[in-house]
Write an enzyme that holds these catalytic residues in place. Structure first.
Site, PDB file in Angstrom:
ATOM      1  N   ASP A  24     159.181  73.683 -41.204  1.00  0.00           N
ATOM      2  CA  ASP A  24     158.747  73.146 -39.874  1.00  0.00           C
ATOM      3  C   ASP A  24     159.396  72.151 -39.066  1.00  0.00           C
ATOM      4  O   ASP A  24     160.370  71.883 -39.667  1.00  0.00           O
ATOM      5  CB  ASP A  24     157.777  71.618 -40.364  1.00  0.00           C
ATOM      6  CG  ASP A  24     156.463  71.644 -39.385  1.00  0.00           C
ATOM      7  OD1 ASP A  24     156.215  72.510 -38.271  1.00  0.00           O
ATOM      8  OD2 ASP A  24     155.893  70.869 -39.345  1.00  0.00           O
ATOM      9  N   ASN A  26     160.570  74.576 -35.844  1.00  0.00           N
ATOM     10  CA  ASN A  26     160.966  75.885 -35.405  1.00  0.00           C
ATOM     11  C   ASN A  26     160.865  75.873 -33.835  1.00  0.00           C
ATOM     12  O   ASN A  26     161.338  75.364 -32.623  1.00  0.00           O
ATOM     13  CB  ASN A  26     160.682  76.704 -35.379  1.00  0.00           C
ATOM     14  CG  ASN A  26     161.105  77.167 -36.871  1.00  0.00           C
ATOM     15  OD1 ASN A  26     161.780  76.654 -38.190  1.00  0.00           O
ATOM     16  ND2 ASN A  26     160.116  78.421 -37.855  1.00  0.00           N
ATOM     17  N   ARG A  37     159.746  78.392 -28.254  1.00  0.00           N
ATOM     18  CA  ARG A  37     159.598  77.846 -29.496  1.00  0.00           C
ATOM     19  C   ARG A  37     159.805  79.056 -30.568  1.00  0.00           C
ATOM     20  O   ARG A  37     160.085  79.453 -31.590  1.00  0.00           O
ATOM     21  CB  ARG A  37     158.064  78.427 -29.670  1.00  0.00           C
ATOM     22  CG  ARG A  37     157.186  76.834 -28.473  1.00  0.00           C
ATOM     23  CD  ARG A  37     155.596  76.630 -28.717  1.00  0.00           C
ATOM     24  NE  ARG A  37     155.870  76.899 -30.546  1.00  0.00           N
ATOM     25  CZ  ARG A  37     155.771  76.052 -31.171  1.00  0.00           C
ATOM     26  NH1 ARG A  37     156.244  75.256 -30.804  1.00  0.00           N
ATOM     27  NH2 ARG A  37     155.246  76.228 -32.920  1.00  0.00           N
ATOM     28  N   HIS A  41     162.173  80.415 -34.579  1.00  0.00           N
ATOM     29  CA  HIS A  41     162.245  81.342 -35.485  1.00  0.00           C
ATOM     30  C   HIS A  41     162.665  81.205 -35.755  1.00  0.00           C
ATOM     31  O   HIS A  41     162.898  81.991 -37.026  1.00  0.00           O
ATOM     32  CB  HIS A  41     160.081  82.295 -35.173  1.00  0.00           C
ATOM     33  CG  HIS A  41     159.179  81.134 -34.653  1.00  0.00           C
ATOM     34  ND1 HIS A  41     158.915  79.666 -35.242  1.00  0.00           N
ATOM     35  CD2 HIS A  41     157.845  81.056 -33.444  1.00  0.00           C
ATOM     36  CE1 HIS A  41     158.089  79.202 -34.878  1.00  0.00           C
ATOM     37  NE2 HIS A  41     156.977  80.074 -34.446  1.00  0.00           N
ATOM     38  N   SER A  69     150.652  79.932 -42.122  1.00  0.00           N
ATOM     39  CA  SER A  69     149.131  79.733 -42.779  1.00  0.00           C
ATOM     40  C   SER A  69     148.090  80.084 -42.309  1.00  0.00           C
ATOM     41  O   SER A  69     147.739  80.617 -41.048  1.00  0.00           O
ATOM     42  CB  SER A  69     149.396  78.080 -42.128  1.00  0.00           C
ATOM     43  OG  SER A  69     148.792  77.420 -41.185  1.00  0.00           O
ATOM     44  N   TRP A  73     146.826  81.733 -37.263  1.00  0.00           N
ATOM     45  CA  TRP A  73     146.270  82.435 -35.726  1.00  0.00           C
ATOM     46  C   TRP A  73     145.728  81.941 -34.714  1.00  0.00           C
ATOM     47  O   TRP A  73     145.517  81.781 -33.545  1.00  0.00           O
ATOM     48  CB  TRP A  73     145.419  83.232 -37.259  1.00  0.00           C
ATOM     49  CG  TRP A  73     145.594  83.536 -37.633  1.00  0.00           C
ATOM     50  CD1 TRP A  73     145.472  83.824 -39.503  1.00  0.00           C
ATOM     51  CD2 TRP A  73     145.712  85.474 -38.357  1.00  0.00           C
ATOM     52  NE1 TRP A  73     145.655  84.529 -39.928  1.00  0.00           N
ATOM     53  CE2 TRP A  73     146.657  85.904 -39.153  1.00  0.00           C
ATOM     54  CE3 TRP A  73     146.765  86.538 -37.184  1.00  0.00           C
ATOM     55  CZ2 TRP A  73     146.530  86.758 -39.810  1.00  0.00           C
ATOM     56  CZ3 TRP A  73     147.243  87.412 -37.563  1.00  0.00           C
ATOM     57  CH2 TRP A  73     147.531  87.925 -38.901  1.00  0.00           C
ATOM     58  N   ARG A  75     146.918  80.151 -32.847  1.00  0.00           N
ATOM     59  CA  ARG A  75     148.592  80.019 -32.277  1.00  0.00           C
ATOM     60  C   ARG A  75     148.783  81.150 -31.203  1.00  0.00           C
ATOM     61  O   ARG A  75     147.489  82.519 -30.910  1.00  0.00           O
ATOM     62  CB  ARG A  75     149.790  79.576 -32.354  1.00  0.00           C
ATOM     63  CG  ARG A  75     150.083  79.019 -34.026  1.00  0.00           C
ATOM     64  CD  ARG A  75     151.766  79.049 -34.660  1.00  0.00           C
ATOM     65  NE  ARG A  75     151.891  77.805 -35.189  1.00  0.00           N
ATOM     66  CZ  ARG A  75     152.900  77.088 -35.153  1.00  0.00           C
ATOM     67  NH1 ARG A  75     153.889  77.524 -35.147  1.00  0.00           N
ATOM     68  NH2 ARG A  75     152.459  75.833 -35.944  1.00  0.00           N
ATOM     69  N   LEU A 135     165.762  84.096 -60.017  1.00  0.00           N
ATOM     70  CA  LEU A 135     164.691  83.298 -58.646  1.00  0.00           C
ATOM     71  C   LEU A 135     163.952  84.173 -57.831  1.00  0.00           C
ATOM     72  O   LEU A 135     164.575  85.732 -57.740  1.00  0.00           O
ATOM     73  CB  LEU A 135     166.426  83.257 -57.564  1.00  0.00           C
ATOM     74  CG  LEU A 135     164.990  81.933 -56.339  1.00  0.00           C
ATOM     75  CD1 LEU A 135     165.134  80.578 -57.311  1.00  0.00           C
ATOM     76  CD2 LEU A 135     166.191  81.678 -54.532  1.00  0.00           C
ATOM     77  N   ARG A 192     159.001  69.191 -46.907  1.00  0.00           N
ATOM     78  CA  ARG A 192     158.104  69.122 -45.547  1.00  0.00           C
ATOM     79  C   ARG A 192     159.530  68.814 -44.637  1.00  0.00           C
ATOM     80  O   ARG A 192     159.761  67.451 -44.629  1.00  0.00           O
ATOM     81  CB  ARG A 192     157.263  68.951 -45.453  1.00  0.00           C
ATOM     82  CG  ARG A 192     156.803  68.936 -43.927  1.00  0.00           C
ATOM     83  CD  ARG A 192     155.551  68.699 -43.707  1.00  0.00           C
ATOM     84  NE  ARG A 192     155.047  69.459 -42.264  1.00  0.00           N
ATOM     85  CZ  ARG A 192     153.952  69.559 -42.060  1.00  0.00           C
ATOM     86  NH1 ARG A 192     152.194  69.340 -42.698  1.00  0.00           N
ATOM     87  NH2 ARG A 192     153.306  70.852 -40.958  1.00  0.00           N
TER      88      ARG A 192
HETATM   89  C1  IPE Z   1     152.502  74.309 -41.932  1.00  0.00           C
HETATM   90  O1  IPE Z   1     153.240  74.211 -40.230  1.00  0.00           O
HETATM   91  C2  IPE Z   1     152.375  76.264 -41.881  1.00  0.00           C
HETATM   92  C3  IPE Z   1     153.920  76.356 -41.844  1.00  0.00           C
HETATM   93  C4  IPE Z   1     155.029  75.575 -42.180  1.00  0.00           C
HETATM   94  C5  IPE Z   1     153.716  77.696 -42.283  1.00  0.00           C
HETATM   95  P1  IPE Z   1     151.992  74.188 -39.271  1.00  0.00           P
HETATM   96  O2  IPE Z   1     153.212  73.527 -37.825  1.00  0.00           O
HETATM   97  O3  IPE Z   1     151.491  75.044 -38.695  1.00  0.00           O
HETATM   98  O4  IPE Z   1     151.175  72.722 -39.529  1.00  0.00           O
HETATM   99  P2  IPE Z   1     150.631  71.837 -38.545  1.00  0.00           P
HETATM  100  O5  IPE Z   1     149.698  72.131 -37.345  1.00  0.00           O
HETATM  101  O6  IPE Z   1     151.536  70.794 -37.510  1.00  0.00           O
HETATM  102  O7  IPE Z   1     150.180  70.469 -39.518  1.00  0.00           O
HETATM  103  C1  IPE Z   2     157.491  75.986 -38.479  1.00  0.00           C
HETATM  104  O1  IPE Z   2     157.931  75.898 -37.333  1.00  0.00           O
HETATM  105  C2  IPE Z   2     156.924  77.638 -38.034  1.00  0.00           C
HETATM  106  C3  IPE Z   2     156.106  77.881 -38.465  1.00  0.00           C
HETATM  107  C4  IPE Z   2     155.063  77.409 -38.412  1.00  0.00           C
HETATM  108  C5  IPE Z   2     155.403  79.732 -38.701  1.00  0.00           C
HETATM  109  P1  IPE Z   2     156.345  75.404 -35.998  1.00  0.00           P
HETATM  110  O2  IPE Z   2     156.577  77.363 -34.906  1.00  0.00           O
HETATM  111  O3  IPE Z   2     155.473  74.772 -36.414  1.00  0.00           O
HETATM  112  O4  IPE Z   2     157.703  74.577 -35.102  1.00  0.00           O
HETATM  113  P2  IPE Z   2     157.112  73.101 -34.418  1.00  0.00           P
HETATM  114  O5  IPE Z   2     156.562  72.095 -35.448  1.00  0.00           O
HETATM  115  O6  IPE Z   2     155.968  73.510 -33.342  1.00  0.00           O
HETATM  116  O7  IPE Z   2     158.408  72.782 -33.745  1.00  0.00           O
HETATM  117 MG    MG Z   3     154.530  73.012 -36.850  1.00  0.00          MG
END
Ligand code: IPE
Ligand code: IPE
Ligand code: MG
Length: 252
Positions: A24, A26, A37, A41, A69, A73, A75, A135, A192
């Site tokens: 998390d 990115n 953003r 990624h 997750s 979707w 987003r 692995l 995390r």
């Molecule tokens: C969790 O991150 C899912 C992934 C890293 C793939 P999110 O950024 O989606 O989680 P929330 O929404 O902050 O809980």
């Molecule tokens: C995790 O980073 C990647 C995915 C959930 C795909 P985020 O995109 O959730 O990054 P933040 O949490 O918004 O910084």
């Molecule tokens: Mg996130």
């Protein structure tokens, strides 16, 4: 299913056998740099490569990464599209490297939601690495812990119609045998990145006795030294699985 932490006491060692990571941060990493953003990624893919290499070197047997997750979707469509494109690219570009490193790739989640080309690439990448076992790298994509428990319940009932008539026949392993990672031990260490302290619908069943490590470090900055820090923290944990500390010491 390998040993269940609630049915028996699993053997543990200083190095985690199974590491599960919510990658998390990115988006925030990119925003801090006034970048879109999606740049975060793209950068995050490098951290994935690094984590795989480091875990391989440290003797980790299972590395499970949450990539998308079942709730992601929600987003903006452009971000979802870019994430899918990165997934396709990574599958196309990285499989040879995985093969060389002895990594077996698994992708878990509701893959039926992905476009056929991506589904095909996933199948191919899994097939190309299926004889590796140094692995096990599992990518959780369109994965949700609740989805997993539900799909396992459906499969279990389908395979055992008698359970519907007499639910007392159901035991823990009847269900856990149908989870999509039933072949892997439960995670020893959960990491995390990105500062949030929540599970976000990751492996909700399997995390029952996992050690939970949270770091403010954003995923694109998560390098070998950050991983080593998490491993050092893990090595200091006393895993009691319900017992007292004295009982744990008596066992050693
Ligand atoms: C969790 O991150 C899912 C992934 C890293 C793939 P999110 O950024 O989606 O989680 P929330 O929404 O902050 O809980
Ligand atoms: C995790 O980073 C990647 C995915 C959930 C795909 P985020 O995109 O959730 O990054 P933040 O949490 O918004 O910084
Ligand atoms: Mg996130």
């Amino acid at each position: 299913m390998s040993i269940s932490s609630t049915q028996a006491i699993p053997a543990t060692s200083a190095t985690p056998e199974h590491v599960a990571i919510i990658m998390d941060g990115n988006g925030r990493w990119a925003s801090q740099r006034f970048m879109p953003r999606t740049a975060g990624h793209a950068k995050g893919v490098q951290s994935v490569r690094r984590a795989v290499e480091t875990c391989g070197r440290m003797g980790v047997k299972y590395l499970t990464l949450f990539a998308f997750s079942s709730e992601n979707w929600r987003r903006p469509a452009e971000e979802v599209t870019l994430l899918m494109r990165l997934f396709v690219q990574a599958l196309e570009r990285e499989v040879n490297r995985l093969k060389e490193q002895g990594v077996r790739l698994h992708v878990v989640g509701d893959l039926s939601a992905f476009e056929p080309r991506l589904q095909g690439l996933i199948q191919e990448a899994q097939a190309q690495t299926e004889y590796n076992d140094k692995l096990h790298l599992t990518i959780a994509a369109n994965y949700g812990g609740r989805w997993d428990v539900l799909q396992a319940t459906r499969k279990m009932l389908k395979a055992n119609p008698a359970f519907a008539l007499d639910p007392s026949l159901i035991d823990e392993s009847a269900l856990s045998d149908q989870l999509c990672m039933s072949w892997a031990p439960e995670p020893d260490l959960f990491i995390r990145t990105g500062g949030e302290q929540r599970i976000s619908n990751f492996l909700i069943w399997q995390l029952a006795y996992t050690e939970l490590y949270f770091t403010p470090c954003y995923w694109p900055d998560f390098d070998e030294s950050e991983l080593v820090k998490a491993f050092d923290w893990y090595a200091q944990r006393e895993r009691r699985f319900g017992r007292t500390s004295a009982q744990v010491h008596a066992k050693k």
